[in-house]
Design a protein around this motif. Structure first.
Motif, short mmCIF file in Angstrom:
data_model
loop_
_atom_site.label_atom_id
_atom_site.label_comp_id
_atom_site.label_asym_id
_atom_site.label_seq_id
_atom_site.Cartn_x
_atom_site.Cartn_y
_atom_site.Cartn_z
N ARG A 52 0.66 -1.14 -0.16
CA ARG A 52 0.07 0.12 0.13
C ARG A 52 0.96 1.21 -0.04
O ARG A 52 1.44 1.55 0.98
N THR A 104 -1.49 -1.52 -4.13
CA THR A 104 -2.77 -0.52 -3.68
C THR A 104 -2.37 0.96 -3.76
O THR A 104 -1.44 1.23 -2.88
N LEU A 106 -2.47 4.66 -2.90
CA LEU A 106 -2.98 5.48 -1.87
C LEU A 106 -2.91 6.94 -2.66
O LEU A 106 -3.88 7.81 -2.05
N ASP A 140 -6.82 3.12 -3.55
CA ASP A 140 -7.59 3.18 -2.16
C ASP A 140 -8.88 3.99 -2.53
O ASP A 140 -8.87 4.78 -3.31
#
Length: 428
Positions: A52, A104, A106, A140
């Motif tokens: 992330r 992922t 952000l 996200d």
């Protein structure tokens, strides 16, 4: 472990006193690349422990070189050089995605330099590069990409390209509305009517948020020029405003204002923006008309609030993972135009850092927000005794206060020397 050694013979109060008026203690960390020499390792930074993260693309090209800028940049080259640079960055991104396919995102920022200084064709290529970069990756729920620019490098085509590819936040540098201040720093001026026209066009093209950057501490600024800046904001009505203090420790320019004078300038901006309805806490450098909006892109929000990981692409771009920090080729270039390369911009300076060093890096960037998470410092492995002793000093002296959310917030008293204050939590 120099600070621990110093504290063995110096109290926290004495350490704070010794740093209060030292311009090196600001949002920069480390103070010098040599501070991390012992941690340098060959090869790229690992992101195996954290998928992330945010992406950042650095475009080092500008139409003119402002004297207050500390970042790697050069005069905008010809179209072929621009294109080759973008193709190299695109290749770097694809290689990274192949190594880490289950990312992922952000956030995603495109900065510089001046990304909008690219030719229209190459700006379209940049937007295509962005679109390809996010293909196949998870986004996200709070993902909000952003791009930087200047008024005199915009075009309707570029605005259309931004909106079409989902970049709905545009951050435009103003720095000062005073022509004499800007000319002194080798920066072109833009008329209010021209700025208003471009902001209106941006909104009409589908750009949802426009941020305006201003600086304080510039030579020639005073109460009158700051009031002029505030009047400009009241007329242009951007959704967000960001204030940056001039950092001179990385420039040949010498500090001309005291910490108290800098705080006074910030206070004038703060009070004026709050009177217009912008939302922020004292000590925060980002303002928004939306109380639920921190006034930044999700890339910066995650960095400032949570110390989140990020991967930078392009010349001199910085990356941070749970294992360390890296800087791409060109970071220390005196003549960055000589660092242009067709084979990409690999991580040239990679540092495998102890978690406490990463905590210090987090603290430095958190100073922009005027707050930090106690829990995040504990996650980094900071000693509870060290942390509690420092917190007790800061609270006892009225320099900070603890919020119900578990974050520490700088007070007006503490903000005068915010860099030195936050440096007390550095643990190296």
């Amino acid at each position: 472990m120099r600070n621990l050694y110093i504290l063995s013979s110096m109290t926290i109060a004495e350490l704070f006193q010794s740093r209060k008026n030292d311009t090196r203690w600001n949002t920069s960390y480390p103070l010098d690349p040599s501070d991390w020499a012992a941690y340098r390792v060959p090869g790229p930074l690992s992101f195996e422990r954290e998928r992330r993260l945010s992406f950042y693309i650095h475009i080092p090209f500008c139409k003119q070189l402002c004297s207050f800028c500390e970042y790697t940049r050069m005069l905008c080259p010809d179209e072929d050089v621009q294109r080759n640079y973008l193709l190299a960055v695109a290749s770097d991104i694809e290689r990274f995605k192949q190594q880490y396919p289950d990312i992922t995102l952000l956030g995603f920022d495109i900065g510089g330099g001046t990304p909008t200084s690219l030719s229209e064709a190459n700006f379209s290529l940049l937007m295509q590069t962005y679109q390809k970069a996010i293909v196949g990756l998870s986004l996200d729920v709070n993902y909000e990409p952003s791009i930087e620019g200047t008024f005199n490098t915009l075009s309707e085509h570029k605005l259309e390209e931004m909106a079409k590819h989902g970049l709905h936040r545009l951050s435009l540098g103003v720095q000062s509305s005073c022509s004499s201040v800007l000319h002194h720093h080798h920066r072109a001026t833009s008329s209010e009517s021209m700025m208003s026209s471009w902001i209106e066009k941006a909104w009409n093209k589908g750009i949802k948020k426009v941020n305006l950057d201003f600086m304080y501490g510039l030579d020639g600024q005073n109460d009158l020029t700051i009031q002029q800046d505030l009047e400009l904001v009241s007329h242009l009505k951007p959704q967000q405003v960001t204030l940056y203090e001039l950092r001179t420790n990385m420039l040949s320019t010498k500090e001309s204002l005291t910490k108290e004078e800098l705080c006074s300038q910030y206070t004038l901006y703060y009070e004026g923006l709050m009177a217009m309805g912008y939302k922020a806490r004292f000590g925060q450098n980002t303002f928004s008309v939306d109380a639920a909006d921190e006034g930044v892109s999700s890339y910066l929000r995650e960095r400032m609030l949570n110390g989140a990981a990020y991967k930078g692409f392009g010349m001199s771009a910085q990356s941070m993972s749970p294992t360390g920090v890296a800087y791409n080729a060109g970071k220390l270039a005196v003549m960055p135009q000589n660092e242009l390369r067709a084979d990409g911009y690999p991580e040239q300076f990679t540092y495998l850092l102890p978690s406490t060093e990463l905590a210090s890096k987090y603290m430095a960037i958190s100073a922009y927000h005027g707050s930090f998470s106690i829990g995040r410092l504990k996650d980094f492995g900071v000693s509870e005794k060290w942390l509690n002793d420092t917190l007790d000093f800061c609270i006892g002296e009225g320099l900070m206060h603890k919020g119900e959310d578990g974050r520490m917030y700088v007070s007006p008293k503490g903000f005068v020397h915010v860099g030195a204050l936050f440096s007390l939590f550095y643990t190296n």
